[in-house]
Design a protein around this motif. Structure first.
Motif, PDB file in Angstrom:
ATOM      1  N   ALA A  91       0.830  -1.203   0.000  1.00  0.00           N
ATOM      2  CA  ALA A  91       0.000   0.000   0.000  1.00  0.00           C
ATOM      3  C   ALA A  91       0.867   1.256   0.000  1.00  0.00           C
ATOM      4  CB  ALA A  91      -0.927  -0.011   1.213  1.00  0.00           C
ATOM      5  N   ASP A  92       2.010   1.216   0.701  1.00  0.00           N
ATOM      6  CA  ASP A  92       2.901   2.379   0.705  1.00  0.00           C
ATOM      7  C   ASP A  92       3.431   2.672  -0.697  1.00  0.00           C
ATOM      8  OD1 ASP A  92       2.583   2.867   3.377  1.00  0.00           O
ATOM      9  OD2 ASP A  92       4.426   1.879   3.999  1.00  0.00           O
ATOM     10  N   ALA A  93       3.739   1.613  -1.455  1.00  0.00           N
ATOM     11  CA  ALA A  93       4.220   1.819  -2.821  1.00  0.00           C
ATOM     12  C   ALA A  93       3.159   2.472  -3.683  1.00  0.00           C
ATOM     13  CB  ALA A  93       4.651   0.484  -3.423  1.00  0.00           C
ATOM     14  N   ALA A  94       1.897   2.097  -3.473  1.00  0.00           N
ATOM     15  CA  ALA A  94       0.814   2.705  -4.234  1.00  0.00           C
ATOM     16  C   ALA A  94       0.658   4.177  -3.870  1.00  0.00           C
ATOM     17  CB  ALA A  94      -0.493   1.953  -3.982  1.00  0.00           C
ATOM     18  N   THR A  95       0.787   4.504  -2.595  1.00  0.00           N
ATOM     19  CA  THR A  95       0.671   5.903  -2.171  1.00  0.00           C
ATOM     20  C   THR A  95       1.760   6.753  -2.817  1.00  0.00           C
ATOM     21  OG1 THR A  95      -0.248   5.163  -0.055  1.00  0.00           O
ATOM     22  CG2 THR A  95       0.555   7.422  -0.172  1.00  0.00           C
ATOM     23  N   SER A  96       2.979   6.228  -2.879  1.00  0.00           N
ATOM     24  CA  SER A  96       4.076   6.954  -3.530  1.00  0.00           C
ATOM     25  C   SER A  96       3.828   7.108  -5.025  1.00  0.00           C
ATOM     26  CB  SER A  96       5.400   6.229  -3.295  1.00  0.00           C
ATOM     27  OG  SER A  96       5.685   6.133  -1.917  1.00  0.00           O
ATOM     28  N   ASP A  97       3.170   6.122  -5.624  1.00  0.00           N
ATOM     29  CA  ASP A  97       2.919   6.113  -7.063  1.00  0.00           C
ATOM     30  C   ASP A  97       1.765   7.026  -7.467  1.00  0.00           C
ATOM     31  OD1 ASP A  97       3.126   4.618  -9.809  1.00  0.00           O
ATOM     32  OD2 ASP A  97       1.008   4.394  -9.249  1.00  0.00           O
ATOM     33  N   PHE A  98       0.886   7.365  -6.529  1.00  0.00           N
ATOM     34  CA  PHE A  98      -0.376   8.023  -6.871  1.00  0.00           C
ATOM     35  C   PHE A  98      -0.216   9.344  -7.632  1.00  0.00           C
ATOM     36  CE2 PHE A  98      -4.448  10.169  -5.606  1.00  0.00           C
ATOM     37  CZ  PHE A  98      -5.281   9.319  -6.309  1.00  0.00           C
ATOM     38  N   PRO A  99       0.716  10.237  -7.246  1.00  0.00           N
ATOM     39  CA  PRO A  99       0.863  11.465  -8.043  1.00  0.00           C
ATOM     40  C   PRO A  99       1.206  11.185  -9.506  1.00  0.00           C
ATOM     41  CG  PRO A  99       1.959  11.708  -5.920  1.00  0.00           C
ATOM     42  CD  PRO A  99       1.577  10.258  -6.038  1.00  0.00           C
ATOM     43  N   ARG A 100       2.060  10.180  -9.765  1.00  0.00           N
ATOM     44  CA  ARG A 100       2.367   9.816 -11.158  1.00  0.00           C
ATOM     45  C   ARG A 100       1.122   9.300 -11.869  1.00  0.00           C
ATOM     46  NH1 ARG A 100       5.341   5.611 -12.219  1.00  0.00           N
ATOM     47  NH2 ARG A 100       5.843   6.376 -14.289  1.00  0.00           N
TER      48      ARG A 100
END
Length: 464
Positions: free
Chosen positions: A313-322
């Protein structure tokens, strides 16, 4: 009995359980003050954002809570045992000039090494024939090549200087000028300075802190780590692809023959849209398409759902702006055109109108899905890693941390300007919105097993 209403992706996805819960903020300011610094910061930031959304000024108590929690987080990060080596290294670079200089030189050292080795090869590569050169000259040039290959920059400079000062008549033209270019090269001077700084105690400590953060970029260990990450990503995507195909199969049980669905992988945004990507997502892991009227003789498709596969889930949060920037790219499509998208299944013509419609979808649940094969975190973080580092690396935080690290009194009021920037500066917009973003991402994320179970069983929503 009337025919079943055709299913759409959201009909099925709505029933998929969400096993990645949204962490709850502290219930009150008093509870926030007793919580860990990250939780207290998340509380202060979110309540300030909510107040401003209502055109109200954040209460002064939130500023005090923010400053106190940030100071605690800085002190925790600086603890010798259990602290954060990334933050400690950042503080050293900010406050110790020789560490800052060493870090700057190290950042371009690979390029400098290549430049000097190329310059040495031009005059001293062993493959260059020198039958007329005396044996001592050939040996001197061979030594230069060996020194450059081993990275012995101080010795290389000394040998080049000695050869230029010696009364030697070089038989081959250009060798003397080549040696002078090596000696005068700023790259060689920077490499020598890098070596000289390496013995400084603060620099050695900085290097130790960096080593604790993982393999350095460009090393074999970093390459192995990257390969392992890609392998795990490929495994997760391979697990998600059958689940998405099962979703498509479920949709096609009620879809008319002229509007069948299909799943594709590695959907690449065409160059005409991706030319100004600016860190936007230009390749989507998986996608669901629906058949559309053909373009001439070529089949055409509408984009219905975009799927990204993440390990956590943390990886998805980091990816969200992209991801959001990637949707903005699709919004630039010509609604009247069909655009060629490359994919693992070959080139596909996608209707521009469907790209624009998906990108404009106000409810992201209808447009995007995050898939994960990792376990739910028993203690989800309230403050994202990116927001934490942006706050800790702000000049005010680094100045405060420097005084703490030096054992000097540190005034909490020095952090007040950072609170004001958080509320007003566009640079901190993502930090200010970090909790709603976390909630949004968690709501978009499903476990691969849950997706497989939901699309393989249950009652069709169209028949309920």
């Amino acid at each position: 009995m009337p025919p079943a209403r055709p299913l759409c992706p959201i009909d099925v996805l709505r029933a998929v359980p969400r096993r990645y819960p949204v962490p709850a903020l502290p219930a009150s300011e008093d509870e926030a003050r007793q919580a860990a610094p990250a939780a207290a910061l998340a509380f202060a930031i979110e309540h300030a954002r909510a107040a401003m959304a209502q055109q109200a000024a954040p209460p002064p108590a939130l500023q005090a809570l923010f400053i106190d929690a940030l100071a605690r987080m800085i002190r925790d990060a600086l603890r010798p045992e259990g602290g954060d080596p990334a933050v400690q290294a950042l503080v050293l670079r900010h406050h110790v000039p020789c560490v800052r200089e060493h870090a700057a030189l190290a950042a371009q050292a690979d390029r400098d090494r290549r430049a000097i080795r190329s310059a040495v090869d031009a005059v001293a590569h062993p493959a260059k024939p020198r039958p007329e050169a005396p044996q001592p000259q050939r040996q001197a040039l061979e030594r230069l090549h060996a020194l450059a290959s081993s990275g012995a920059w101080q010795a290389l400079a000394a040998d080049v200087r000695g050869l230029l000062d010696a009364p030697v008549a070089w038989q081959q033209p250009g060798i003397g000028a080549g040696l002078q270019r090596i000696l005068d090269a700023p790259a060689l001077q920077r490499l020598q300075r890098l070596d000289a700084l390496a013995s400084d105690a603060a620099v050695r400590r900085h290097q130790g802190l960096q080593a604790r953060q993982g393999p350095a970029a460009g090393t074999h260990a970093a390459a192995a780590h990257g390969a392992d990450t890609r392998r795990r990503g490929a495994v997760a995507e391979a697990q998600a692809a059958p689940a998405l195909q099962a979703l498509v199969d479920r949709l096609n049980t009620t879809a008319p023959a002229s509007a069948r669905y299909r799943a594709v992988g590695s959907l690449l945004v065409p160059g005409r849209l991706a030319a100004h990507a600016e860190r936007a997502k230009t390749e989507w892991d998986l996608a669901v398409l629906r058949q559309a009227p053909p373009v001439g003789d070529a089949p055409a498709w509408e984009l219905c759902l975009l799927v990204e596969v993440k390990a956590s889930a943390d990886a998805a949060t980091s990816d969200f702006p992209r991801l959001l920037r990637g949707l903005a790219l699709l919004a630039g499509a010509d609604a009247a055109a069909a655009l060629p998208f490359a994919s693992r299944q070959g080139e596909l013509q996608l209707r521009g109108a469907s790209l624009r419609a998906l990108a404009a979808e106000a409810d992201l649940h209808r447009a995007v899905l995050y898939c994960c094969d990792g376990p739910a975190d028993p203690a989800p973080r309230l403050l994202s890693a990116a927001s934490r580092m942006q706050l800790l690396s702000a000049p005010q935080s680094l100045a405060f941390a420097g005084r703490v690290a030096d054992g000097q009194p540190a005034d909490l009021q020095a952090l007040v300007p950072l609170w004001r920037q958080l509320l007003a500066s566009p640079r901190f917009e993502q930090v200010l919105r970090q909790y709603p973003t976390l909630c949004q991402v968690r709501a978009l994320m499903v476990h691969v097993d849950d997706l497989s179970a939901a699309v393989g069983a249950g009652t069709d929503p169209a028949r309920q």
